[in-house]
Design a protein around this motif. Structure first.
Motif, PDB file in Angstrom:
ATOM      1  N   ASP A   1       0.825  -1.211   0.000  1.00  0.00           N
ATOM      2  CA  ASP A   1       0.000   0.000   0.000  1.00  0.00           C
ATOM      3  C   ASP A   1       0.860   1.262   0.000  1.00  0.00           C
ATOM      4  O   ASP A   1       0.587   2.221  -0.724  1.00  0.00           O
ATOM      5  CB  ASP A   1      -0.932   0.012   1.213  1.00  0.00           C
ATOM      6  N   ALA A   2       1.904   1.269   0.838  1.00  0.00           N
ATOM      7  CA  ALA A   2       2.773   2.443   0.922  1.00  0.00           C
ATOM      8  C   ALA A   2       3.521   2.662  -0.387  1.00  0.00           C
ATOM      9  O   ALA A   2       3.671   3.799  -0.849  1.00  0.00           O
ATOM     10  CB  ALA A   2       3.759   2.282   2.077  1.00  0.00           C
ATOM     11  N   VAL A   3       3.983   1.563  -1.001  1.00  0.00           N
ATOM     12  CA  VAL A   3       4.687   1.679  -2.284  1.00  0.00           C
ATOM     13  C   VAL A   3       3.746   2.235  -3.353  1.00  0.00           C
ATOM     14  O   VAL A   3       4.112   3.117  -4.136  1.00  0.00           O
ATOM     15  CB  VAL A   3       5.250   0.309  -2.711  1.00  0.00           C
TER      16      VAL A   3
ATOM     17  N   LEU B   1       4.033   5.696  -5.465  1.00  0.00           N
ATOM     18  CA  LEU B   1       4.051   5.640  -6.929  1.00  0.00           C
ATOM     19  C   LEU B   1       3.071   6.652  -7.520  1.00  0.00           C
ATOM     20  O   LEU B   1       3.406   7.386  -8.450  1.00  0.00           O
ATOM     21  CB  LEU B   1       3.692   4.228  -7.384  1.00  0.00           C
ATOM     22  N   TRP B   2       1.838   6.699  -6.969  1.00  0.00           N
ATOM     23  CA  TRP B   2       0.849   7.645  -7.517  1.00  0.00           C
ATOM     24  C   TRP B   2       1.286   9.090  -7.293  1.00  0.00           C
ATOM     25  O   TRP B   2       1.082   9.956  -8.148  1.00  0.00           O
ATOM     26  CB  TRP B   2      -0.516   7.447  -6.846  1.00  0.00           C
ATOM     27  N   GLU B   3       1.885   9.362  -6.128  1.00  0.00           N
ATOM     28  CA  GLU B   3       2.230  10.742  -5.767  1.00  0.00           C
ATOM     29  C   GLU B   3       3.629  11.152  -6.214  1.00  0.00           C
ATOM     30  O   GLU B   3       4.037  12.290  -5.985  1.00  0.00           O
ATOM     31  CB  GLU B   3       2.109  10.908  -4.254  1.00  0.00           C
ATOM     32  N   GLN B   4       4.370  10.225  -6.825  1.00  0.00           N
ATOM     33  CA  GLN B   4       5.739  10.487  -7.284  1.00  0.00           C
ATOM     34  C   GLN B   4       6.628  10.990  -6.142  1.00  0.00           C
ATOM     35  O   GLN B   4       7.302  12.009  -6.251  1.00  0.00           O
ATOM     36  CB  GLN B   4       5.751  11.460  -8.463  1.00  0.00           C
ATOM     37  N   ARG B   5       6.622  10.211  -5.045  1.00  0.00           N
ATOM     38  CA  ARG B   5       7.447  10.551  -3.898  1.00  0.00           C
ATOM     39  C   ARG B   5       8.520   9.486  -3.705  1.00  0.00           C
ATOM     40  O   ARG B   5       8.283   8.297  -3.914  1.00  0.00           O
ATOM     41  CB  ARG B   5       6.587  10.660  -2.639  1.00  0.00           C
TER      42      ARG B   5
END
Length: 325
Positions: free
Chosen positions: A142-144, A148-152
């Motif tokens: 979930d954290a990954v 990925l969605w937020e480009q962090r």
């Protein structure tokens, strides 16, 4: 039929931009004359489609025009492009979103197509994981996915295949579900690499953001990376073995590389009582000992001599244990 073709023409122009009549005809497998008639019908119905003449011309939609046929939200449209099972979407927290997208898509279909979609759902079920293999549920997935969605950027403590523990700070570029295992494709300081998420022991999503490389192709990278990984794994040379008909029928248990080697070895030899000679790529002697030992007397190692001696020692040790009081 024509309504479906008009919709396809509209979506082609919307997703690809300017196209010639010949390009549209090739894509939809119709004549150029049919394309011209369909363009006229779209224009008459109020779709702002126009034609540019000349060598670089073609048909295009007025800038900014978009059709909204289903009322899908951005998240729902993204969920549809997961292109997998509901379980895959659920792993990424998109299960309800995917179901909502499916309902909206069904509602937008004409009655005949909606009926066909319903029959497919009733009669076809995809169960992707292999038999007797539970899907991995890595705690950090979930954290990954969120990073990925937020480009962090993320920091992680990762255990490599040889059990060594390393620390990495990486830019997440993609997620891949290979069989039942999730992999993270991420860019480090010097290169892009793949990481099995179940081996991530600690993970922190950082406040730093990053620019995703515009030319990165996840599918192409994964194919190249997995090919390199396979070549690295099977770097222990080759073993020549003989398989009984029973072992040949169960050879798929060793995976696609072994099965491909068996197929390329030709038909069973009648002079060998139907046994098949196979040249098999191996990782190490130890891996080969474990894998081939599963077949007992139905497999005989012919070469290399050291591996044959290792298999013989294993059989002798097994015999001693069973003969002991």
């Amino acid at each position: 039929m024509r309504a479906s073709r008009l919709l396809s023409t509209l979506l082609l122009l919307q997703t690809r931009g300017r196209l010639t009549a010949q390009q549209i005809a090739d894509e939809l497998e119709v004549s150029v004359r049919t394309v011209y008639r369909d363009i006229e019908a779209l224009s008459a119905s109020g779709v702002p489609v126009y034609a540019d003449r000349g060598p670089t011309g073609g048909f295009a939609l007025l800038d900014g025009y978009r059709t909204s046929l289903t009322g899908l939200t951005t998240d729902e449209a993204a969920a549809l492009f997961l292109n997998g099972s509901g379980a895959t979407a659920g792993d990424l927290g998109l299960g309800p979103t995917l179901e909502a997208a499916r309902l909206k898509l069904l509602a937008a279909l004409p009655a005949e197509q909606r009926s066909m979609a319903g029959r497919i759902q009733e009669r076809v079920h995809v169960d992707a994981p292999g038999w007797f293999r539970d899907p991995e549920a890595p705690p950090h997935l979930d954290a990954v996915a969120g990073a990925l969605w937020e480009q962090r950027r993320i920091w992680m403590r990762y255990r490599k295949w040889d059990r060594t523990l390393v620390e990495r700070t990486v830019d997440p570029l993609g997620l891949v579900l290979k069989g039942t295992a999730w992999y993270l494709v991420a860019r480090g300081r010097s290169r892009v690499n793949g990481y099995r998420i179940s081996r991530v022991e600690e993970l922190t999503v950082l406040d730093e953001t990053f620019e995703r490389p515009g030319d990165f192709d996840l599918r192409r990278y994964w194919l190249e990376w997995s090919d390199r990984l396979q070549q690295t794994l099977y770097s222990g040379g080759f073993a020549t073995v003989r398989l009984s008909p029973r072992a040949a029928s169960l050879w798929w248990m060793l995976g696609p590389v072994a099965e491909r080697a068996r197929r390329e070895s030709g038909a069973p030899d009648p002079e060998l009582d139907g046994w098949t000679r196979v040249v098999l790529p191996i990782e190490t002697f130890e891996h080969a000992r474990i894998d081939l030992g599963r077949f007992g007397p139905d497999v005989e190692v012919l070469d290399p001599p050291d591996l044959r001696a290792l298999m013989r020692a294993q059989v002798e040790e097994t015999l001693r244990r069973y003969l002991a009081p």
